[in-house]
Scaffold this motif. Sequence first.
Motif, PDB file in Angstrom:
ATOM      1  N   ALA A 133       0.839  -1.192   0.000  1.00 41.42           N
ATOM      2  CA  ALA A 133       0.000   0.000   0.000  1.00 41.42           C
ATOM      3  C   ALA A 133       0.878   1.247   0.000  1.00 41.42           C
ATOM      4  O   ALA A 133       2.095   1.167   0.123  1.00 41.42           O
ATOM      5  CB  ALA A 133      -0.904  -0.019   1.224  1.00 41.42           C
ATOM      6  N   GLU A 134       0.230   2.390  -0.158  1.00 41.35           N
ATOM      7  CA  GLU A 134       0.977   3.650  -0.180  1.00 41.35           C
ATOM      8  C   GLU A 134       1.616   3.905   1.182  1.00 41.35           C
ATOM      9  O   GLU A 134       1.161   3.417   2.212  1.00 41.35           O
ATOM     10  CB  GLU A 134       0.054   4.816  -0.566  1.00 41.35           C
ATOM     11  CG  GLU A 134      -0.964   5.240   0.478  1.00 41.35           C
ATOM     12  CD  GLU A 134      -2.142   4.295   0.582  1.00 41.35           C
ATOM     13  OE1 GLU A 134      -3.043   4.594   1.356  1.00 41.35           O
ATOM     14  OE2 GLU A 134      -2.156   3.230  -0.076  1.00 41.35           O
ATOM     15  N   ASN A 135       2.680   4.650   1.136  1.00 40.95           N
ATOM     16  CA  ASN A 135       3.438   4.910   2.355  1.00 40.95           C
ATOM     17  C   ASN A 135       2.598   5.721   3.340  1.00 40.95           C
ATOM     18  O   ASN A 135       1.893   6.640   2.973  1.00 40.95           O
ATOM     19  CB  ASN A 135       4.708   5.673   1.996  1.00 40.95           C
ATOM     20  CG  ASN A 135       5.681   5.671   3.144  1.00 40.95           C
ATOM     21  OD1 ASN A 135       5.700   4.736   3.951  1.00 40.95           O
ATOM     22  ND2 ASN A 135       6.472   6.697   3.227  1.00 40.95           N
ATOM     23  N   ILE A 136       2.719   5.348   4.597  1.00 40.59           N
ATOM     24  CA  ILE A 136       2.017   6.083   5.646  1.00 40.59           C
ATOM     25  C   ILE A 136       3.060   6.629   6.600  1.00 40.59           C
ATOM     26  O   ILE A 136       3.942   5.897   7.058  1.00 40.59           O
ATOM     27  CB  ILE A 136       1.036   5.157   6.397  1.00 40.59           C
ATOM     28  CG1 ILE A 136      -0.134   4.798   5.499  1.00 40.59           C
ATOM     29  CG2 ILE A 136       0.536   5.819   7.666  1.00 40.59           C
ATOM     30  CD1 ILE A 136      -1.109   3.844   6.114  1.00 40.59           C
TER      31      ILE A 136
ATOM     32  N   PHE B  68       3.968   7.648  10.031  1.00 39.98           N
ATOM     33  CA  PHE B  68       3.469   7.483  11.396  1.00 39.98           C
ATOM     34  C   PHE B  68       4.541   7.943  12.358  1.00 39.98           C
ATOM     35  O   PHE B  68       5.553   7.290  12.550  1.00 39.98           O
ATOM     36  CB  PHE B  68       3.099   6.027  11.659  1.00 39.98           C
ATOM     37  CG  PHE B  68       2.642   5.797  13.071  1.00 39.98           C
ATOM     38  CD1 PHE B  68       1.515   6.430  13.545  1.00 39.98           C
ATOM     39  CD2 PHE B  68       3.348   4.975  13.934  1.00 39.98           C
ATOM     40  CE1 PHE B  68       1.093   6.238  14.852  1.00 39.98           C
ATOM     41  CE2 PHE B  68       2.931   4.784  15.238  1.00 39.98           C
ATOM     42  CZ  PHE B  68       1.802   5.417  15.692  1.00 39.98           C
TER      43      PHE B  68
END
Lengths: 289, 337
Positions: A94-97, A99
């Motif tokens: 998935a796309e980078n998150i 955090f």
Amino acid sequence: MSKVAGRTDWAEEEDEDSLALPPPQITKNKDGTETIVSYRIDENGKKVKTTRRIRKTVMKQVVNPRVAERKHWSKFGEEKGKPVGPQSDTTSIAENIVFRPSSNWKTNQSEEKNPIDKQKATLKDAKIKCRICSGEHWTSKCPFKDTMAPEGENAGAGAGTGAEEESAAPGLGPSNSSYVPPHLRGKSGVTGERMGGGKFGQERDDLATLRVTNVSEFAEEQDLRDMFTRFGHVTRVFLAKDRETGRAKGFAFVSYADRTDAARACEKMDGYGFHHLILRVEFAKKPTT
Amino acid sequence: MRPILLSGHTRALTQVKYSKDGDIIFSVSKDQIICAWYAANGERLGTYHGHQGALWTVDVDPTTTLLASGAADNTIRLWDVKTGKLLKTWDFGTAIKRVEFSPDGTQLLGVTERRQGHLSTIVVYDIVLDVEAEQADEHSLRIVCEDSKATVAGFSYGSKYIISGHEDGSVTQWDAKTGELLDSAQIQEDDMQITDLQWSSDRTYFITASKDKTAKLVAANDLRVLKTYVADTPLNSAAITPVKDYVILGGGQAAMDVTTTSARQGKFEARFYHKIFEEEIGRVRGHFGPLNYVAVDPQGKSYASGGEDGYVRLHHFDRGYFDFLYEVEREAEQANL
């Protein structure tokens, strides 16, 4: 002959090529990298050659022997017979998150929140400005809307004060309504200045307008009107008032129909004691001549 | 942090579990299959087929040899983790809402749903930790919850107690040997269902998640509420992270209300709270449905969340997660050096 044959060979070869892609070539470079040349046919039916240069690094990880053993279990169920490695139909990245835990996360968040509220807040603070007198009210509520034209319109056409027009500089008046080429504008005095973008209050009937300062904060417009009508026909009295308190801010503009009246008033009223203060009266705009 | 999206299920996820070593993830969903995944790269190891109804729960024993699952087809099934083979089926009168192995893997508990003519029960089976072995047909213990139905349950440290969470927001402590009721405490708001109960790594305390929008840290031996984490949405799951002192809460608008709210308002985020300071420290977005379950790697390297949207999102923590310290923690660390 041989040449021709060669050509056919070449053409045939090309034809075959597009059907059967050459196998990918992997060459090891001296610096430890690998060059992979692979071919594929894109959606337009054209052959695409891809050259990738990669470096392989072996990452060693110490794991529990139980875990290591489980890594080599064969797949079962729906995955049975599928090659080793993540399958694209079930596993994707998935796309980078971003955090980043932070101790004041909550407060930061509430600031960012609600763009609508923010917009409302700015609208609340926005000043209402009258196009006629620049006061803090709607143009339609302006007390001068019958006597004056809004900003940007011909000042002379404002109201039934013909005298004002006559007394005004020749640059104003009827000639004003027709187009004046830019190079002539400078010469036509007031009009030119007008285009130069003076502030509104000064660009109207500026030649017969007095600026009254040092006005007591308890003054009312009617007080000023009473005082100044002694010298001639007053077309407008504007007393700047604070929006919140409703008290005068300490300055006012008084416009006369006639400039000579204005001059006389200026002379007499400058230094006049009004309430507990001494008025200072001067022309709102110094005559250009 | 780049999450790995595991899209092997076609319906809403109900539970996600890590193996004890944190290398395999098991996920169950309403689509009736169980999936096993490698946690390191998200590769699917296999699927377990056989259930005839929506799966509600899954658990793996501490040695990662046996897998237990409970479903709406009124069965608990036991599987061979390695091959996906069905080993044993226990039939019940109602659906199974929760299964859990004891810390040593020799016992398995199941929570059965309440229905007309059936009270909610907690059943315990003795398990032989061997794929070849014959498992007992009869339960070794059966606890009937007469007051309020149990929704979740688990074994405390040393299999001493069985702790159950109930529909009315209370938790009950049972003796795991005799099934005797020892203690009960109303820890959540009245009639607010406890949706999840997960243990700390030493099983001396646990965290509950509730529909009353709070999660609570509770001591296992006296059912004392140690900490309270307040969220702004009904919670479906809560997990305690090892290594770092955080808790992760997952929830969101109830599935039936999702279509009437925007994704932003739905609050489909995993919320991180500091375990000690009870303060929210961050959120992780990604799901477009409520989070039904959050599970944390027992080694503390990653966490996985299963959503109503049918995806499992597997997140490997990066530096920022491990480096974060409160000012007081940092000072304490300095003082120790």
